[in-house]
Design an enzyme around this catalytic site. Structure first.
Site, PDB file in Angstrom:
ATOM      1  N   ARG A  64      39.462  39.500  22.177  1.00 52.45           N
ATOM      2  CA  ARG A  64      40.296  39.517  20.989  1.00 52.45           C
ATOM      3  C   ARG A  64      40.552  38.084  20.528  1.00 52.45           C
ATOM      4  NH1 ARG A  64      44.347  41.600  24.534  1.00 52.45           N
ATOM      5  NH2 ARG A  64      46.130  40.272  24.927  1.00 52.45           N
ATOM      6  N   ALA A 103      33.057  35.798  22.209  1.00 51.50           N
ATOM      7  CA  ALA A 103      34.349  35.172  22.491  1.00 51.50           C
ATOM      8  C   ALA A 103      35.342  35.407  21.352  1.00 51.50           C
ATOM      9  CB  ALA A 103      34.163  33.683  22.735  1.00 51.50           C
ATOM     10  N   HIS A 104      36.532  34.908  21.545  1.00 53.71           N
ATOM     11  CA  HIS A 104      37.619  35.096  20.585  1.00 53.71           C
ATOM     12  C   HIS A 104      37.278  34.491  19.219  1.00 53.71           C
ATOM     13  CE1 HIS A 104      38.993  30.867  20.788  1.00 53.71           C
ATOM     14  NE2 HIS A 104      38.528  30.934  22.018  1.00 53.71           N
ATOM     15  N   ASN A 105      37.645  35.221  18.179  1.00 50.03           N
ATOM     16  CA  ASN A 105      37.511  34.753  16.790  1.00 50.03           C
ATOM     17  C   ASN A 105      36.077  34.622  16.305  1.00 50.03           C
ATOM     18  OD1 ASN A 105      40.266  33.543  17.834  1.00 50.03           O
ATOM     19  ND2 ASN A 105      40.425  33.713  15.612  1.00 50.03           N
ATOM     20  N   SER A 152      35.008  31.289  17.938  1.00 49.02           N
ATOM     21  CA  SER A 152      35.036  30.971  16.503  1.00 49.02           C
ATOM     22  C   SER A 152      33.670  30.692  15.900  1.00 49.02           C
ATOM     23  CB  SER A 152      35.969  29.780  16.221  1.00 49.02           C
ATOM     24  OG  SER A 152      37.285  30.114  16.609  1.00 49.02           O
TER      25      SER A 152
END
Lengths: 356, 356, 356
Positions: free
Chosen positions: B231, B252-254, B272
């Site tokens: 998340r 991974a996140h974002n 990201s």
């Protein structure tokens, strides 16, 4: 963190040196130096005076004199070098260590029978002495061979088969048609039989091709934690007898892993690749789809195979090359900026001479 | 291992050649050569006389004459080359194969309703015809769309949503706020919504930054076994419509994965990063954090992306370079020790001449 | 897919700017420009007028003027550059962000007590305020410290210990003897304590060596989703205090991960390797067995370590080399085909001159 009182595994029995020799079918030498009872097995560096250790290499022979171990397991080849130390001489040190560990640290017996929370479908065939743990879910028509053990939270889709004396430690998932042979050991989180990853571009968009083949895991295979082995598009994905597969490995649809292969953690084998018998692969190796790796190939960690590999080859690098060449190339590669400078220097000299 | 009696998947129906043509909207040619009933689908090499096979490439046309298959599915382009063989001519062979497989091997219908062992929280909204398997755990406020299927052992944190006709095969875990679109397929062991891995060094020690964003999985996505999608720190991690993600992939996140991307097994995409539409990535590719990969980029297996990639680029290697260059460089690299010797030879010649 | 109404996480409280300053022990400047209530935290680019954002780098200072955020968290170093904006000045921006997030987005309290479907063995010791979720299975003799939380579907083998305030989010499996310290966070699907992958070739076939050691996870460690940490052959595998391990990481038998290490996703560490304190490893790094990596080493993504690494070294590449050298070598590598041509050109010139 609380002080851990007992660091070492607790041995179920504390044998005498003579008993150890008898268990292993070995010869006890200088046994007078051994303590009355031996409390466990340890490495040379960590062993206490009341523990057994072992000498399995020439390097270990150098380390053995400094070890406090009360009894050593040694090969005939190293027996004389350690004269004076209480020791048991055996033909195969590692085989003896494995046998000794089974005596000292027998794994706990699985609970007998079917746990009341296990959900068992219709027409499931259960062999003698099976153990099915809490919260397992077995679909219709599954078969478990004699002595098969399913730890907690295992899921078997309809019609899956697990052979005699095989053990799914915990939380193993079999989906689609999966056939597991005898004496197979599968660690937690492994997923066997999920859809192969097969998409064909139709009108520019990926179209999913159904995956209706099966997975066959032959006898004596070991499969690591969270490893994934996909089912075939058609026919089968197969892992050959005695193959050993570590954690987090990916085996794609229609792959054949030959008997006796050893695949270290995080290896990935793409669709329809064929690995021959006894291949060894280091960690994080990648094998492209549809290639054949010959019997006995040895592939170094992180290598990338993108073409067929002849039998017996030792390869490393990505793209892979013969291992000796890889190390020569790697040494030269580190000097590449220097070579570039030297090349430029020669060129400049040449230009100057041309001007003369 | 016991003899496996039935190797191939068992077809639910055994159609005539004319029926196959009708199902596929194709034209039956030389149908007289087909057996009365067809028992299943197989590859050219494995097909028996009573089975259907297919010709999906120029290479397959070469192999087809030797195949025993009783009926072939072929494109108009290859129809004449196989004159004399019973065949069904269709516009798109792979689309026809997929459609045929759905007829021959329909997946078993999920059990209807909520299994009595499933634990369903408060204020859960269930659509029509949902299937919730044994030992599922649904937190408060979850929503399942019409026809959604949760296999055994799925876990949904509070307020997660699974869209219409989506299927979580077994043992899928959604934590945090996760929104799954329609017709999404998620394989066993996938974990969606775990904390992003975000630590900032404060006074020399890693400080955990809470992760309170969500994960959005758009319609028609497929996610492989044991894949992990974290998340977001804030806002969201998103997988675009129709993207296909294989086993053991890390998102991974974002991260944003664009629509229609195809990511092979063991790919890792760091925090990201942005992948455009229709990117293709081979196995074990790594994408560094915060970079952008343009639409339609094709990244070869084991590549490492550490900088933005323009749209449509084909890259390979770590660090990645254009694919053609990569193969030229790889060929030269294998000869690097030889180049070094030749450079040294020139230098020595030059030194000798200087002495003259 | 349905329109997602609420994109951002919902804050539990809506503080005034003055409250934010008080919570963070910071100084509110130009507070008159802040809205009456602040509804949440967002990045500079995504923040609305009623949201808080933060400035944690020099780059962020450039972006801040364009942000719509109603309140900024800034360091003393950047406070003046943002004069005129409502802002809270704090010593450590990331520490303040983490603290603020705990106020705005407190994680839901775990349900108290032992869920009735949890299966708890004999002689299990439970601390105060533990939470054990549905379908957990705890073997005989396990211990949970005060405030420990086991989410749904966790499995603990006999005699495992989980320390004070530690949290196993969901579906975490501990097998063999596993000791988890205090305040440890383990994400779904992690498998800790599976057999180490240790085979010795005896008479040409791989012989499994039993794995009877334990795993020790020290205080304040975080372990990612679907990560695997194997138990030791003898003695122990250990992850040091405060180490942070991402998703899909493999830690083999007898490895020691030093305190404060940060290992990104898909890293693999082979048997008996030793990582010192505070090592940083990028994604997909591979570490060979039995090597030592010194304190504070920084290893770039996809690197392969095959030899000891001195403390403080920054390495990249496979095989790894110093990071600066790696980038020089990579730049030269891309030009290798050109160098080869230039070398050939010099040789031909030389040959021509020899003929004269």
């Amino acid at each position: 963190m609380k002080q851990i009182v007992k660091d070492h595994a607790h041995a179920a029995v504390e044998p005498t040196a003579a008993q150890v020799a008898e268990w292993l079918g070995g010869e006890l030498k200088d046994g007078a130096g051994a303590p009355g009872r031996l409390s466990g097995l340890a490495t040379l560096a960590e062993a206490r005076e009341d523990e057994i250790s072992f000498v399995a290499s020439d390097k270990a022979v150098q380390e053995a004199p400094a070890s406090r171990a009360g009894l050593l397991i040694v090969s005939p080849h190293h027996a004389d070098a350690l004269a004076g130390r209480a020791r048991v001489v055996v033909a195969e040190v590692w085989a003896a260590v494995a046998r000794l560990m089974e005596r000292l640290y027998p794994p706990p017996a699985p609970p007998p029978g079917i746990h009341p929370t296990a959900i068992v479908g219709r027409d499931v065939k259960l062999g003698h002495d099976v153990s099915v743990g809490p919260y397992c879910v077995l679909g219709d028509g599954c078969e478990l061979g004699d002595g098969a053990v399913l730890g907690p939270h295992c899921i078997l889709d309809a019609a899956c088969r697990v052979g005699r004396a095989s053990r799914l430690v915990a939380r193993v998932t079999l989906v689609g048609r999966v056939e597991i042979g005898a004496r197979v050991l599968i660690h937690p989180g492994a997923v066997i039989g999920a859809d192969g990853f097969k998409f064909e571009l139709v009108a520019g968009a990926p179209l999913k091709i159904p995956q209706v083949g099966r997975v066959v895991i032959e006898d004596d295979v070991e499969i690591g934690a969270n490893t994934t082995i996909d089912r075939a598009f058609l026919y089968e994905t197969r892992v050959g007898r005695g193959a050993k597969i570590d954690n987090l490995v990916q085996i794609a649809h229609n792959v054949h892993v030959g008997p006796g292969c050893i695949l270290a953690a995080q290896v990935g084998v793409a669709g329809s690749a064929r690995l021959g018998a006894g291949c060894l692969m280091g960690g994080q190796v990648g094998v492209r789809d549809n290639i054949t790796v010959g019997d006995g190939a040895m592939i170094g960690a992180q290598a990338g195979l993108n073409a067929d590999v002849p039998p017996g080859q030792a390869l490393q690098g990505s793209p892979a090359m013969p291992m000796k060449q890889f190390w020569r190339v790697s040494a030269a590669l580190a000097r590449l900026p220097e070579y570039a400078r030297r090349l430029r220097a020669l060129e400049m000299k040449d230009e100057e001479e041309s001007k003369k």
